[in-house]
Design a protein around this motif. Structure first.
Motif, PDB file in Angstrom:
ATOM      1  N   SER A   1       0.842  -1.214   0.000  1.00 40.26           N
ATOM      2  CA  SER A   1       0.000   0.000   0.000  1.00 40.26           C
ATOM      3  C   SER A   1       0.863   1.244   0.000  1.00 40.26           C
TER       4      SER A   1
ATOM      5  N   ASP B   1      -5.865  -0.916  -4.650  1.00 36.41           N
ATOM      6  CA  ASP B   1      -5.255  -1.476  -3.437  1.00 36.41           C
ATOM      7  C   ASP B   1      -6.187  -2.519  -2.810  1.00 36.41           C
ATOM      8  N   GLU B   2      -5.921  -3.769  -3.065  1.00 37.32           N
ATOM      9  CA  GLU B   2      -6.725  -4.890  -2.565  1.00 37.32           C
ATOM     10  C   GLU B   2      -8.225  -4.641  -2.751  1.00 37.32           C
TER      11      GLU B   2
HETATM   12 MG    MG Z   1      -2.017  -2.817   2.173  1.00 37.36          MG
END
Ligand code: MG
Ligand code: ADP
Length: 246
Positions: free
Chosen positions: A47, A167-168
């Motif tokens: 991240s 991000d995910e």
């Molecule tokens: Mg992360």
């Protein structure tokens, strides 16, 4: 004329939180229309790396260029750079007090001075594209997680970015909703969008990634096409990690 310069140039980037090095001497070039999937254990800096690209995190050393612009330069117009970068987060981050349509039109109207009618027409086209054209007038809380994430993707696209950072994007979703979000992302990839995606969905990686990047402890340990990671990952840490997620 085609431009072969990488659209993202990450050059010996280091990032500290206090004494802790979250990114250690990261080098990675991402080409125009390339799809890169970043994998790695929790806390490995995935991240943080994404967030340095649009300067949500400042870097302490190295250089980071987005479409030729040094995002850490003191005089950079970071808002202009951010307009080129769509970002989609794990937890959707929609504006709860705005309708779906309002979520999509706010950025274009306020930041790009697009006339409301035009912004709404674009928003409707994008909502249709992500399969929720009938939800324009509801509020985010009235939607499932999968629908909210598709709104978040459409909202990012409404700014007409050159690059999409994820991000995910499916980590907070119930399993039955993961597919509908990945389908939208696969379609985007097939249209030629440049994408940097933190995700452990290796089926997605196999289908669209040009390269997979394995991060551990603030470092890039291994980079290669998806098949490399399925067939013969080299680093023991990569093998160990893949054995946990595959
Ligand atoms: Mg992360
Ligand atoms: P990942 O996304 O791979 O799980 P992160 O990039 O979120 O990892 O975090 C990398 C490391 O940096 C972790 O050890 C995390 O605790 C630390 N970290 C991230 N953000 C901050 C912050 N704002 N302040 C202090 N430490 C942070």
């Amino acid at each position: 004329m085609t431009n072969n310069e990488p659209i993202i140039h990450i050059d010996h980037v280091t990032k500290y939180f206090g004494q802790f090095a979250a990114l250690k001497d990261i080098c990675l070039d991402i080409g125009r229309q390339e799809r890169v999937v970043i994998i790695g254990p929790s806390g490995s800096g995935k991240s943080t790396l994404l967030r340095t690209i649009n300067r949500l995190e400042h870097i302490n050393a190295g250089r980071l260029l987005v479409d030729g612009v040094d995002v850490s330069a003191a005089d950079v117009n970071i808002n202009k750079v951010r307009m080129e970068l769509g970002m989609v987060f794990q937890n959707f981050n929609l504006f709860p007090h705005k309708s779906v349509l309002g979520n999509l039109t706010m950025g274009p109207i306020k930041l790009k001075n697009i006339p409301r009618e035009e912004a709404e027409a674009t928003a409707m086209r994008l909502l249709d594209k992500v399969g929720i054209g009938d939800k324009a007038h509801v509020y985010p809380r009235q939607l499932s997680g999968g629908q909210q994430q598709r709104v978040a993707i459409a909202r990012a696209l409404a700014m007409n970015p050159k690059i999409m950072l994820f991000d995910e994007p499916t980590s907070a979703l119930d399993p039955e909703m993961i597919g509908e979000v990945l389908d939208v992302m696969v379609a985007l990839a097939k249209e030629g969008m440049t994408m940097v995606v933190v995700s452990h969905e290796m089926g997605f990686a196999r289908e669209v990634a040009d390269r997979v990047v394995f991060m551990d402890d603030g470092e890039i340990l291994e980079v290669g096409p998806p098949e490399h990671f399925f067939q013969n990952p080299e680093h023991p840490r990569t093998k160990q990690f893949l054995s946990q997620i595959l």
